[in-house]
Enzyme design. Structure first.
Site, PDB file in Angstrom:
ATOM      1  N   LYS A  37      -4.706 -19.364 -72.763  1.00  0.00           N
ATOM      2  CA  LYS A  37      -4.899 -19.497 -71.321  1.00  0.00           C
ATOM      3  C   LYS A  37      -6.377 -19.519 -70.969  1.00  0.00           C
ATOM      4  CE  LYS A  37      -2.230 -16.956 -68.737  1.00  0.00           C
ATOM      5  NZ  LYS A  37      -1.720 -15.753 -68.033  1.00  0.00           N
ATOM      6  N   ARG A 162       1.189 -18.831 -50.708  1.00  0.00           N
ATOM      7  CA  ARG A 162       2.351 -19.713 -50.808  1.00  0.00           C
ATOM      8  C   ARG A 162       2.086 -20.708 -51.924  1.00  0.00           C
ATOM      9  NH1 ARG A 162       1.995 -22.546 -45.324  1.00  0.00           N
ATOM     10  NH2 ARG A 162      -0.204 -22.354 -45.925  1.00  0.00           N
ATOM     11  N   GLY A 269      14.190 -19.078 -53.936  1.00  0.00           N
ATOM     12  CA  GLY A 269      14.082 -18.690 -55.339  1.00  0.00           C
ATOM     13  C   GLY A 269      12.638 -18.374 -55.632  1.00  0.00           C
ATOM     14  N   CYS A 272       8.734 -14.580 -56.509  1.00  0.00           N
ATOM     15  CA  CYS A 272       8.318 -13.540 -55.559  1.00  0.00           C
ATOM     16  C   CYS A 272       9.473 -13.007 -54.716  1.00  0.00           C
ATOM     17  CB  CYS A 272       7.207 -14.074 -54.653  1.00  0.00           C
ATOM     18  SG  CYS A 272       5.647 -14.341 -55.517  1.00  0.00           S
TER      19      CYS A 272
END
Length: 446
Positions: A37, A162, A269, A272
């Protein structure tokens, strides 16, 4: 001297936060234990799809041509402790296996690794979503383990991102919430960190630890409740012959209610909302306030029933059974503008239908690779048309703009039967019917 910042954990939240802090002008170092990563981020590659994030990385990560050089990544806790004045903890808090409660092991591990390295004054800021009461416990842990003792402060600063809009939500949030203890420098330091958005008029709400922790849990619970409320109304509409889209429209004109999150469909879904409301219920039970949140059990139940209802509707459209039937599923991500398939309603429905005997083919603009890894037994296509070849019913389950713009005439030329189920209530029903399709949507007259 300008603050220097570290971000501990470079997943979805951490990578976004680190890149945006660099955009705000700070020197930032990101910490993670995953070397692959770290290498990807250093190369400007984002491990997930998030619009605008890759561009920010290339703009700020050390070593890229024309980069500001304000952002770099490491796996060394000692390097992070030496470098930064403010440390943001952005690690995951998944649902504990076999339970509703949140798994705090990643947060605890981050604090336990960082604290012994803090030999000078520092501020540790939690951004992870945690059960109420965690910050107070972690503050005591920090003070006990850090060589600098009480000169190391803790603050809690919940995130409200979001997916698909995370960069904008970080740079231009609708509010900033910080939980601090009186008498310290935490508020002063965080006002410096967030000086740019605050200069734009973004309000900062300063609270104690428990209130800051509860804000995120309460916000997600309210949004989940609103979604499940309109989906419960959809159930009543189906039973009575009413139209939930018109019902929602009428409700939206009431300023007390509003229209956001009032679109009936397949439900929510992702990583979170589902796990956060379950963790909130679990924590309320531990505090002896379980009755205050019993309504969230029904919120969760309504949400899961939407998936079962879509399977039922698909079975009806296939003549009462799925054997020897082909089903096309448009959508794999839990929401548009994301490749996140965690607790994806679309893939949950696709898997249920396949288990009942249908041949299911899935297409999604961004989430195909993730879907293949998680659901290798499903078939996948390179386009909506390819997914729909020979299909007896087409299911629209993730509201990508690409699906709204589909040509029903062209798609009708490749299917076995022109039947479409709109699981998100956003397609132009009359247009599909004019093209010869049987169009059904959840909560609307057939």
């Amino acid at each position: 001297m300008a603050l220097r910042i570290s971000v501990i954990g470079t997943g979805y939240l951490g990578a976004t936060h680190a890149a945006c802090l660099a955009e705000l002008g700070f020197e930032v170092i990101g910490l993670d234990v995953d070397q692959d990563k770290l290498a990807a981020l250093a190369a400007g590659r984002v491990p997930m799809y998030e619009p605008g994030l890759s561009d920010l990385l290339v703009k700020h990560v050390v070593g890229h041509p024309g980069s500001t050089g304000r952002l770099r990544f490491t796996s060394s806790v000692a390097e992070v402790a030496e470098f930064a004045d403010v440390h943001f903890i952005c690690v995951n808090t998944p649902q504990r296996k076999g339970e509703f409660a949140a798994d705090m092991s990643y947060v605890d591990a981050a604090v336990d690794a960082l604290a012994p390295q803090l030999t000078r004054p520092a501020l540790v800021v939690g951004k992870s979503t945690v059960p109420v009461g965690s910050a107070g416990r972690l503050a005591e842990r920090l003070a006990a383990l850090a060589p600098a003792g009480e000169q190391v402060e803790l603050a809690w600063n919940p995130e409200f991102l979001r997916e698909g809009f995370a960069v904008g939500d970080t740079l231009h949030p609708d509010r900033i919430v910080i939980g601090v203890r009186e008498g310290g420098r935490a508020e002063e330091l965080l006002r410096e960190v967030y000086a740019t958005p605050m200069a734009e008029g973004v309000p900062m709400v300063v609270t104690d630890y428990p209130t800051a922790e509860l804000v995120k849990a309460a916000a997600n619970s309210f949004l989940a409740t609103k979604i499940s409320f309109i989906n419960a109304m959809a159930e009543v509409c189906e039973a009575s012959g009413a139209d939930v889209t018109l019902l929602s429209k009428a409700l939206s004109y009431d300023d007390r209610i509003g229209g956001r999150f009032l679109n009936a469909g397949l439900g929510f879904g992702g990583g979170c909302l589902p796990k956060d409301i379950r963790a909130f219920m679990a924590r309320a039970g531990e505090l002896g306030a379980d009755q205050a949140l019993t309504f969230l059990r029904e919120v969760d139940s309504i949400n899961m029933r939407r998936r079962s209802r879509m399977v039922e509707l698909a079975r009806e459209q296939c003549g009462g059974g799925f054997l020897d039937r082909r089903v096309a599923v448009l959508g794999a991500a839990f929401k548009p503008d994301s490749d996140d398939i965690r607790d994806s309603p679309a893939l949950n429905v696709a898997a249920q239908i396949q288990l009942q005997g249908a041949e299911v083919t899935v297409y999604d603009p961004r989430a195909m690779d993730n879907a293949r890894k998680m659901f290798p037994s499903l078939s996948y296509a390179a386009s909506p048309a390819e997914a729909a070849v020979g299909a007896h019913v087409v299911l629209h389950l993730t509201e990508w703009q690409e699906f709204r713009e589909l040509d029903p005439v062209a798609l009708g030329a490749v299917v076995a039967e022109r039947r479409i189920l709109d699981g998100r209530n956003v397609l132009d029903g009359p247009r599909w019917r004019e093209a010869g399709w049987t169009y059904r949507a959840m909560g609307r007259p057939s």
